[in-house]
Design a protein around this motif. Structure first.
Motif, PDB file in Angstrom:
ATOM      1  N   THR A  24      31.521  49.952  41.925  1.00 61.34           N
ATOM      2  CA  THR A  24      31.104  48.720  42.570  1.00 61.34           C
ATOM      3  C   THR A  24      32.339  47.837  42.720  1.00 61.34           C
ATOM      4  OG1 THR A  24      30.671  47.475  40.536  1.00 61.34           O
ATOM      5  CG2 THR A  24      28.879  48.895  41.373  1.00 61.34           C
ATOM      6  N   ASP A  25      32.178  46.694  43.372  1.00 58.38           N
ATOM      7  CA  ASP A  25      33.326  45.795  43.530  1.00 58.38           C
ATOM      8  C   ASP A  25      33.406  44.750  42.416  1.00 58.38           C
ATOM      9  OD1 ASP A  25      31.176  44.253  44.259  1.00 58.38           O
ATOM     10  OD2 ASP A  25      31.920  43.753  46.258  1.00 58.38           O
ATOM     11  N   GLU A  26      32.585  44.910  41.367  1.00 52.33           N
ATOM     12  CA  GLU A  26      32.643  43.984  40.236  1.00 52.33           C
ATOM     13  C   GLU A  26      34.006  44.103  39.551  1.00 52.33           C
ATOM     14  OE1 GLU A  26      30.452  43.360  35.936  1.00 52.33           O
ATOM     15  OE2 GLU A  26      29.265  44.184  37.603  1.00 52.33           O
ATOM     16  N   PRO A  27      34.729  42.992  39.391  1.00 41.40           N
ATOM     17  CA  PRO A  27      36.072  43.089  38.808  1.00 41.40           C
ATOM     18  C   PRO A  27      36.059  43.471  37.330  1.00 41.40           C
ATOM     19  CG  PRO A  27      35.528  40.801  39.390  1.00 41.40           C
ATOM     20  CD  PRO A  27      34.365  41.648  39.786  1.00 41.40           C
ATOM     21  N   VAL A  28      37.163  44.048  36.893  1.00 37.00           N
ATOM     22  CA  VAL A  28      37.399  44.315  35.475  1.00 37.00           C
ATOM     23  C   VAL A  28      38.340  43.220  34.997  1.00 37.00           C
ATOM     24  CG1 VAL A  28      38.356  45.925  33.788  1.00 37.00           C
ATOM     25  CG2 VAL A  28      37.104  46.800  35.780  1.00 37.00           C
ATOM     26  N   THR A  29      37.898  42.469  34.008  1.00 31.71           N
ATOM     27  CA  THR A  29      38.642  41.291  33.584  1.00 31.71           C
ATOM     28  C   THR A  29      39.717  41.624  32.553  1.00 31.71           C
ATOM     29  OG1 THR A  29      37.161  40.769  31.751  1.00 31.71           O
ATOM     30  CG2 THR A  29      36.563  39.891  33.933  1.00 31.71           C
ATOM     31  N   GLU A  30      40.652  40.709  32.416  1.00 26.40           N
ATOM     32  CA  GLU A  30      41.664  40.835  31.371  1.00 26.40           C
ATOM     33  C   GLU A  30      41.002  40.853  30.000  1.00 26.40           C
ATOM     34  OE1 GLU A  30      45.494  41.222  29.766  1.00 26.40           O
ATOM     35  OE2 GLU A  30      44.817  41.410  31.833  1.00 26.40           O
ATOM     36  N   GLU A  31      39.944  40.061  29.842  1.00 17.32           N
ATOM     37  CA  GLU A  31      39.220  40.021  28.572  1.00 17.32           C
ATOM     38  C   GLU A  31      38.644  41.400  28.224  1.00 17.32           C
ATOM     39  OE1 GLU A  31      36.202  36.843  26.802  1.00 17.32           O
ATOM     40  OE2 GLU A  31      35.259  38.064  28.360  1.00 17.32           O
ATOM     41  N   GLN A  32      38.102  42.095  29.212  1.00 15.46           N
ATOM     42  CA  GLN A  32      37.566  43.438  28.972  1.00 15.46           C
ATOM     43  C   GLN A  32      38.670  44.410  28.566  1.00 15.46           C
ATOM     44  OE1 GLN A  32      35.578  43.514  32.868  1.00 15.46           O
ATOM     45  NE2 GLN A  32      33.724  44.220  31.802  1.00 15.46           N
ATOM     46  N   VAL A  33      39.811  44.341  29.246  1.00 19.42           N
ATOM     47  CA  VAL A  33      40.915  45.245  28.920  1.00 19.42           C
ATOM     48  C   VAL A  33      41.435  44.956  27.517  1.00 19.42           C
ATOM     49  CG1 VAL A  33      43.228  46.011  29.574  1.00 19.42           C
ATOM     50  CG2 VAL A  33      41.537  45.544  31.351  1.00 19.42           C
ATOM     51  N   ARG A  34      41.530  43.687  27.151  1.00 17.95           N
ATOM     52  CA  ARG A  34      41.973  43.328  25.797  1.00 17.95           C
ATOM     53  C   ARG A  34      40.983  43.847  24.747  1.00 17.95           C
ATOM     54  NH1 ARG A  34      46.097  39.845  24.952  1.00 17.95           N
ATOM     55  NH2 ARG A  34      46.990  38.894  26.818  1.00 17.95           N
ATOM     56  N   ALA A  35      39.692  43.741  25.039  1.00 16.21           N
ATOM     57  CA  ALA A  35      38.683  44.233  24.097  1.00 16.21           C
ATOM     58  C   ALA A  35      38.793  45.743  23.934  1.00 16.21           C
ATOM     59  CB  ALA A  35      37.283  43.837  24.567  1.00 16.21           C
ATOM     60  N   LEU A  56      48.797  48.205  34.182  1.00 15.83           N
ATOM     61  CA  LEU A  56      47.648  47.814  34.997  1.00 15.83           C
ATOM     62  C   LEU A  56      48.121  47.496  36.410  1.00 15.83           C
ATOM     63  CD1 LEU A  56      45.795  45.474  32.478  1.00 15.83           C
ATOM     64  CD2 LEU A  56      45.395  47.910  32.913  1.00 15.83           C
ATOM     65  N   VAL A  57      47.511  48.152  37.375  1.00 15.90           N
ATOM     66  CA  VAL A  57      47.883  47.958  38.774  1.00 15.90           C
ATOM     67  C   VAL A  57      46.869  46.979  39.370  1.00 15.90           C
ATOM     68  CG1 VAL A  57      48.308  49.097  40.990  1.00 15.90           C
ATOM     69  CG2 VAL A  57      48.819  50.290  38.845  1.00 15.90           C
ATOM     70  N   ARG A  58      47.250  45.714  39.455  1.00 10.29           N
ATOM     71  CA  ARG A  58      46.327  44.675  39.916  1.00 10.29           C
ATOM     72  C   ARG A  58      46.698  44.098  41.278  1.00 10.29           C
ATOM     73  NH1 ARG A  58      42.261  43.124  36.600  1.00 10.29           N
ATOM     74  NH2 ARG A  58      42.483  43.286  34.343  1.00 10.29           N
ATOM     75  N   SER A  59      47.973  44.008  41.589  1.00  9.36           N
ATOM     76  CA  SER A  59      48.360  43.356  42.850  1.00  9.36           C
ATOM     77  C   SER A  59      48.124  44.300  44.031  1.00  9.36           C
ATOM     78  CB  SER A  59      49.827  42.928  42.807  1.00  9.36           C
ATOM     79  OG  SER A  59      50.672  44.059  42.869  1.00  9.36           O
ATOM     80  N   PRO A  60      47.779  43.741  45.193  1.00  9.85           N
ATOM     81  CA  PRO A  60      47.551  44.592  46.371  1.00  9.85           C
ATOM     82  C   PRO A  60      48.771  45.418  46.753  1.00  9.85           C
ATOM     83  CG  PRO A  60      46.693  42.382  46.744  1.00  9.85           C
ATOM     84  CD  PRO A  60      47.445  42.335  45.454  1.00  9.85           C
ATOM     85  N   GLU A  61      49.980  44.843  46.632  1.00  8.94           N
ATOM     86  CA  GLU A  61      51.165  45.607  47.024  1.00  8.94           C
ATOM     87  C   GLU A  61      51.432  46.764  46.059  1.00  8.94           C
ATOM     88  OE1 GLU A  61      51.271  42.293  46.303  1.00  8.94           O
ATOM     89  OE2 GLU A  61      52.696  42.045  44.661  1.00  8.94           O
TER      90      GLU A  61
END
Length: 196
Positions: A24-35, A56-61
């Motif tokens: 889905t397009d639901e984002p994965v948050t920094e808080e989730q990754v830290r947990a 973590l590859v977050r930026s579009p470029e």
């Protein structure tokens, strides 16, 4: 003897765990990754070494650069996953051993002074940590899509350095429609377990 872990947790972490191909397009948050990290960092490794590194590859470029390095069949899902992680082995992990393994601080030089020994141990233990990471993603209620279909040297040059060996790329998020293929067979106990 039955397992101590609650059956629902067993299902979440193992029986229902699947490689996700759509999200889905639901984002994965920094808080989730830290947990996730705060849980899986306790998984055992040899000498408590922690060679796994997660980019973590977050930026579009950055995503665009990575997608070009993926095998053709992996490009669409990598382009659309809410979060993509490059998992690599740090071949200079031994520098942290005096802190991470205080019971035997000399392990750094006694076992890992030579680069080939470090690379071998880093690959094995980072792969073990990568498995913990994938299970941790499941524990966070997300799905993982680990892949090894990519240009390893290209990923190293584009995102890492000569001290890091890419292991896998993992797409992460809530599974989308028809996210997984039907469950494939597993080997029976007798085919895997031998007593001597």
């Amino acid at each position: 003897m039955s397992l101590v872990l609650d059956p629902a947790a067993q299902d979440l972490l193992f029986r229902e765990a699947r490689t996700a191909n759509t999200f889905t397009d639901e984002p994965v948050t920094e808080e989730q990754v830290r947990a996730i990290y705060d849980l899986v960092k306790y998984g055992p490794t040899a000498f408590n070494q922690t060679p796994l590194r997660v980019t973590l590859v977050r930026s579009p470029e950055a995503r665009e650069r990575l997608v070009k390095l993926m095998a053709e069949g992996n490009q669409p899902k990598t382009a659309t996953a809410p979060l993509v992680a490059i998992l690599s082995a740090d071949n200079e992990f031994h520098e942290e051993l005096p802190t991470l393994f205080p019971a035997f601080p000399a392990a750094k030089d006694a076992f890992f002074a030579e680069r080939p020994a470090r690379e071998s141990s880093a690959t094995l233990n980072a792969a073990l940590q990568a498995a913990y990471f994938i299970v941790g993603v499941r524990a966070a209620g997300l799905a993982a899509g680990p892949m090894t279909g990519f240009d390893f040297e290209g990923v190293r040059k584009e995102f890492l350095d000569d001290d890091h060996t890419p292991l896998m790329v993992v797409n992460i998020g809530k599974p989308g429609p028809d996210a997984s293929y039907p469950r494939s067979p597993r080997l029976a106990y007798e085919d895997v377990i031998t007593t001597v």
